[in-house]
Structure formats: structure tokens, C-alpha cells
Write an enzyme that holds these catalytic residues in place. Structure first.
Site, PDB file in Angstrom:
ATOM      1  CE  LYS A 285      54.701  44.135 107.670  1.00  0.00           C
ATOM      2  NZ  LYS A 285      54.932  45.605 108.268  1.00  0.00           N
TER       3      LYS A 285
ATOM      4  CB  CYS B 176      52.718  50.045 111.169  1.00  0.00           C
ATOM      5  SG  CYS B 176      52.911  51.621 110.150  1.00  0.00           S
TER       6      CYS B 176
ATOM      7  CG  MET C  12      54.687  49.576 101.737  1.00  0.00           C
ATOM      8  SD  MET C  12      56.051  49.857 100.771  1.00  0.00           S
ATOM      9  CE  MET C  12      55.472  48.614  99.177  1.00  0.00           C
ATOM     10  CB  ALA C  13      49.648  53.460 104.841  1.00  0.00           C
TER      11      ALA C  13
ATOM     12  CG  ASP D 249      66.828  47.036 104.935  1.00  0.00           C
ATOM     13  OD1 ASP D 249      65.564  47.912 104.662  1.00  0.00           O
ATOM     14  OD2 ASP D 249      67.753  47.515 105.345  1.00  0.00           O
TER      15      ASP D 249
ATOM     16  N   GLY E  53      58.781  45.336 100.499  1.00  0.00           N
ATOM     17  CA  GLY E  53      58.038  46.851 100.593  1.00  0.00           C
ATOM     18  C   GLY E  53      58.670  47.739  99.648  1.00  0.00           C
ATOM     19  NE  ARG E  54      61.910  50.500 103.097  1.00  0.00           N
ATOM     20  CZ  ARG E  54      63.027  50.429 103.992  1.00  0.00           C
ATOM     21  NH1 ARG E  54      63.527  51.595 104.129  1.00  0.00           N
ATOM     22  NH2 ARG E  54      63.538  49.444 104.430  1.00  0.00           N
TER      23      ARG E  54
ATOM     24  CD  GLN F 196      48.705  45.843 108.279  1.00  0.00           C
ATOM     25  OE1 GLN F 196      48.712  47.068 107.938  1.00  0.00           O
ATOM     26  NE2 GLN F 196      49.751  45.157 108.329  1.00  0.00           N
TER      27      GLN F 196
HETATM   28  C1  LIG Z   1      55.132  53.986 102.918  1.00  0.00           C
HETATM   29  C2  LIG Z   1      55.126  52.725 103.814  1.00  0.00           C
HETATM   30  C3  LIG Z   1      53.967  52.497 104.336  1.00  0.00           C
HETATM   31  C4  LIG Z   1      53.807  51.516 105.227  1.00  0.00           C
HETATM   32  N1  LIG Z   1      52.910  51.095 105.644  1.00  0.00           N
HETATM   33  C5  LIG Z   1      52.509  49.834 106.509  1.00  0.00           C
HETATM   34  C6  LIG Z   1      51.252  49.697 106.685  1.00  0.00           C
HETATM   35  O1  LIG Z   1      50.119  49.980 106.660  1.00  0.00           O
HETATM   36  N2  LIG Z   1      51.201  48.453 107.594  1.00  0.00           N
HETATM   37  C7  LIG Z   1      52.195  47.759 108.128  1.00  0.00           C
HETATM   38  O2  LIG Z   1      52.130  46.551 108.982  1.00  0.00           O
HETATM   39  N3  LIG Z   1      53.357  47.956 107.768  1.00  0.00           N
HETATM   40  C8  LIG Z   1      53.574  49.222 106.907  1.00  0.00           C
HETATM   41  N4  LIG Z   1      54.798  49.529 106.431  1.00  0.00           N
HETATM   42  C9  LIG Z   1      56.061  48.907 106.674  1.00  0.00           C
HETATM   43  C10 LIG Z   1      56.402  47.840 105.595  1.00  0.00           C
HETATM   44  O3  LIG Z   1      55.116  46.933 105.431  1.00  0.00           O
HETATM   45  C11 LIG Z   1      57.670  46.931 105.534  1.00  0.00           C
HETATM   46  O4  LIG Z   1      57.548  45.921 106.903  1.00  0.00           O
HETATM   47  C12 LIG Z   1      58.817  47.754 105.608  1.00  0.00           C
HETATM   48  O5  LIG Z   1      58.770  48.760 104.783  1.00  0.00           O
HETATM   49  C13 LIG Z   1      60.097  46.845 105.841  1.00  0.00           C
HETATM   50  O6  LIG Z   1      60.374  46.246 104.526  1.00  0.00           O
HETATM   51  P1  LIG Z   1      61.252  46.841 103.226  1.00  0.00           P
HETATM   52  O7  LIG Z   1      62.496  47.058 103.851  1.00  0.00           O
HETATM   53  O8  LIG Z   1      61.096  45.864 102.276  1.00  0.00           O
HETATM   54  O9  LIG Z   1      60.659  48.029 102.831  1.00  0.00           O
HETATM   55  C14 LIG Z   1      55.005  50.513 105.506  1.00  0.00           C
HETATM   56  C15 LIG Z   1      56.242  50.995 104.888  1.00  0.00           C
HETATM   57  C16 LIG Z   1      56.440  52.278 104.094  1.00  0.00           C
HETATM   58  C17 LIG Z   1      57.702  52.292 103.359  1.00  0.00           C
END
Ligand SMILES: Cc1cc2nc3c(=O)[nH]c(=O)nc-3n(C[C@H](O)[C@H](O)[C@H](O)COP(=O)(O)O)c2cc1C
Length: 359
Positions: A139, A100, A17-18, A202, A224-225, A70
Site C-alpha cells: 500500500k 501511512c 485504519m489503525a 475520498d 476507509g473513512r 499489514q
Molecule cells: C484513523 C485512520 C487510521 C489509518 N491507519 C492506517 C494504517 O494502519 N495503515 C495504512 O496503510 N493506512 C492507514 N490509514 C489510511 C487509510 O488506509 C486510507 O489510505 C486513507 O484513509 C484514505 O482513504 P479514505 O479517503 O477512503 O479514508 C488510516 C487512515 C485513518 C483515517
């Protein structure tokens, strides 16, 4: 789960997560039970490599192995070059971002925008795999749009190219973060390839983690979140998967100690001035769902130095400790309530997973 020569301690991964999964946060998650973490993405464009942000993203000193970095970009030769550059600086696994939907990435047709160009996907994967002698992972999302779901084809292209593991966020690029996660598509991908598949999207509780593993047959899950402000979710999930029982909520004093440790690590990584500012989002997430969280966020946002920020954090935990030994989260977020802004995303995520699994 294995990624190339790396046997991971468990199948629980922190999603890249950036702006969130910097080295201090990844390290914290790994200490609290995550078996694997992927760094924030590093642009493949060499012109961006000298920026302070890029230099911080390739700083891995002391990181618990394996170090996975990544990379993002659309040009096979530049991606190969970026992979070599990062391996020379300590990356033990290269992860390619085709998941992303962020504008900054997609405007240059990278990230998930690439999914609609399968020949280019194949060229990028082949170039990166050939460029480095460490495992390369990918990914993705389930496709560019609901009408063009091609995750199974992309997964086969990836396996053919020598990709060592595939993480899949169960939504299309067009769906961004809305709508139910397509766990059925992830299951189809898992059935179609022999490489490890990591399910993402999720997952926000031990029960969801188990349900997603059961529904998809995936080798691992990526979170992630739900790890924002709750990095101990990994040990809760690991315990539940091993025993079928939930851990008690963590002791308040343990969480105080780890938040303080996180802050010190964060300040030394980002510098005091920037660190105080960038720590605010983490502190906001820690306080989400906890009694007095809204007042804490207001006080903490006004702090300009590490000392004052730490002081406000300690006051908040003194108050929580006065209420009981364990960290108690409000079970039902109140829409429009004082803390509603911070709580609602967690509640919505839970609801979406429930809908998807029931479907
Ligand atoms: C703030 C934020 C930044 C993210 N940055 C990236 C990233 O740099 N590279 C990537 O592949 N996915 C990125 N994602 C996507 C997450 O890796 C993940 O696939 C997505 O949040 C769904 O998972 P979750 O429901 O567990 O949050 C980002 C998501 C969030 C919320």
C-alpha cells in the site's frame, strides 16, 4: 479481482485504519458486502509483539478468509521476520504499509516515509516476498511530496519484486489528507503495471466509486473513512455497480440489530471496560448525520458499562424508528450546527472527490 490464489467475491476493500479496522469491524464490513479487508498495521519490531494491542491485532479466529495482515517497518530483515511471524499465526496475505503518514510510523522512517528511498523499498519488498509463501501486497501513496511523485516507479519496483497487488492512496505523503486526490496518477500507475491496482482516497458514495473505477481503470477500490459508521456502504456500492441504481436507505431496525451485534462483538474482543470506551468512536460515527446524534453522543459518552451503553443505543434507535422505517441522513450538513463536528468530514470528502474528478 484475484490476489494470488485468492479470488475475492468482489473488488471492494476496507482500507486498513489503525484503531478502527479491528477484527469485529472488518468482519462486519465483510458481512455487509466488502470483498476484502486488511488488518490494522502490526509493527515489525519484535519488542512490540507482546503488548495487548499487538496480540489483539494478530487474533483472527473466525475471520472470513482471506485474512490479510499489514506490517510496517523499515528494516528488510525485520520485515521478513514479521511476515513469517504473522503467516505462522494465520495471515493468508501480507500487506506492506508504505502509505501511512502517521508520525509514529514515519519517525522511524517507515510507512510512506520509505517512498523517498527507492533502493530500500526494493530491498524490503524482495526480503518479504522471499520470506513467505503467501501473496504479498503493497500500500503506497503517490510519492513523498508533490515535487517527488514516484508512484509509477515504485509500482514497477513492486511488480518486479513479485508483489501480488498494489493499493494506492492518491495523495503524496506531504499532502496527508488534504487537497484533491490524484486519480490521474492512479490511472497512470494502472497503465504501467500488470498486477491488480486498487484505487483509494475520498470514495464516499456509490456514484464516486463508479466514477473512480472509470477514471482510473483500477481493478478495485478501497474505502476507509466513509465506512466508519457506514459499513453497509459496501453493499450499496456493489448494488450500484451491478445495476446502476441506488439501494433504498437501510431499515432502521436492521441497523439497530447490526450496531448491537457490532457492540457485543466489540466488547468480547476488547473486554467490557476497554470496549465501552473504544466503542464510543464507532457509535459517534453511526450517529453522524442522524437526527438527535449530538444528544446521543453526549449520553453515550457518559456510559461506563456495556449494559448502559446498549440501553442508550436502543433509546436512540427507538426514537429513529418512531420517525420512519428507513434510516434518513441529513442531506446537507450545517456548519456550526449541533452535529457539525461529526458531519463535516463526510461533506468535505465528498467535495474533494468532486473537485478531483472534475479536474
Ligand atoms: C484513523 C485512520 C487510521 C489509518 N491507519 C492506517 C494504517 O494502519 N495503515 C495504512 O496503510 N493506512 C492507514 N490509514 C489510511 C487509510 O488506509 C486510507 O489510505 C486513507 O484513509 C484514505 O482513504 P479514505 O479517503 O477512503 O479514508 C488510516 C487512515 C485513518 C483515517
Amino acid at each position: 479481482m484475484r490476489i494470488g490464489p485468492h479470488a475475492l467475491p468482489n473488488a471492494l476493500a476496507v482500507a486498513p485504519m489503525a484503531g478502527v479496522t479491528d477484527r469485529p469491524f472488518r468482519q462486519l464490513c465483510k458481512r455487509l458486502g466488502a470483498g476484502y479487508a486488511v488488518s490494522e498495521m502490526v509493527a515489525s519490531n519484535p519488542a512490540l509483539r507482546g503488548t495487548a494491542k499487538s496480540l489483539r491485532r494478530i487474533e483472527h479466529a473466525g475471520e472470513i478468509a482471506p485474512v490479510a495482515v499489514q506490517i510496517a517497518g523499515a528494516d528488510p530483515a525485520s520485515m521478513a521476520d514479521a511476515a513469517r511471524y504473522n503467516v505462522e499465526r494465520g495471515a493468508q496475505i501480507i500487506d506492506i504499509n508504505m502509505g501511512c503518514p502517521a508520525k509514529k510510523v514515519c519517525n522511524v522512517a517507515a510507512g510512506s516515509a520509505l517512498l523517498s528511498d527507492e533502493p530500500r523499498v526494493a530491498s524490503i519488498l524482495a526480503a518479504v516476498v522471499a520470506a513467505v509463501d503467501v501473496p504479498v501486497t503493497l500500500k503506497i501513496r503517490t510519492g513523498p511530496s508533490p515535487a517527488g511523485r514516484n508512484a509509477v516507479r515504485i509500482a514497477r519496483i513492486a511488480e518486479e519484486a513479485g508483489i501480488a497487488a498494489l493499493a494506492i492512496h492518491g495523495r503524496t505523503r506531504a499532502c496527508a489528507f488534504t487537497g484533491a486526490v490524484e486519480y490521474a496518477t492512479i490511472a497512470e500507475v494502472k497503465r504501467s503495471v500488470g498486477i491488480p491496482v486498487i484505487a483509494n482516497g475520498d470514495i464516499d458514495s456509490p456514484e464516486r466509486a463508479k466514477a473512480v473505477l472509470d477514471a482510473t481503470g483500477a481493478d478495485g477500490i478501497m474505502i476507509g473513512r466513509a465506512a466508519q459508521g457506514r459499513p453497509w456502504i459496501f453493499r450499496e456500492i456493489a448494488h450500484y455497480l451491478a445495476t446502476g441504481r441506488r439501494l433504498l436507505p437501510p431499515p432502521v431496525e436492521e441497523i439497530r440489530a447490526l450496531v448491537v451485534l457490532h457492540l457485543h462483538d466489540h466488547y468480547s474482543f476488547h473486554g467490557a471496560e476497554a470496549g465501552v470506551r473504544t466503542a464510543r468512536k464507532h457509535l459517534g460515527w453511526y450517529a453522524a448525520g442522524l437526527d438527535g446524534g449530538a444528544a446521543f453522543r453526549r449520553a453515550m459518552n457518559a456510559c461506563e458499562t456495556p449494559a448502559t451503553q446498549l440501553c442508550v443505543v436502543n433509546d436512540f434507535f427507538d426514537r429513529l424508528a418512531g420517525q420512519g422505517d428507513r434510516l434518513i441522513e441529513a442531506s446537507t450538513p450545517v456548519e456550526g450546527g449541533a452535529d457539525a463536528g461529526a458531519q463535516v468530514p463526510r461533506a468535505h470528502a465528498r467535495q474533494r472527490v468532486g473537485e478531483a474528478l472534475a479536474a
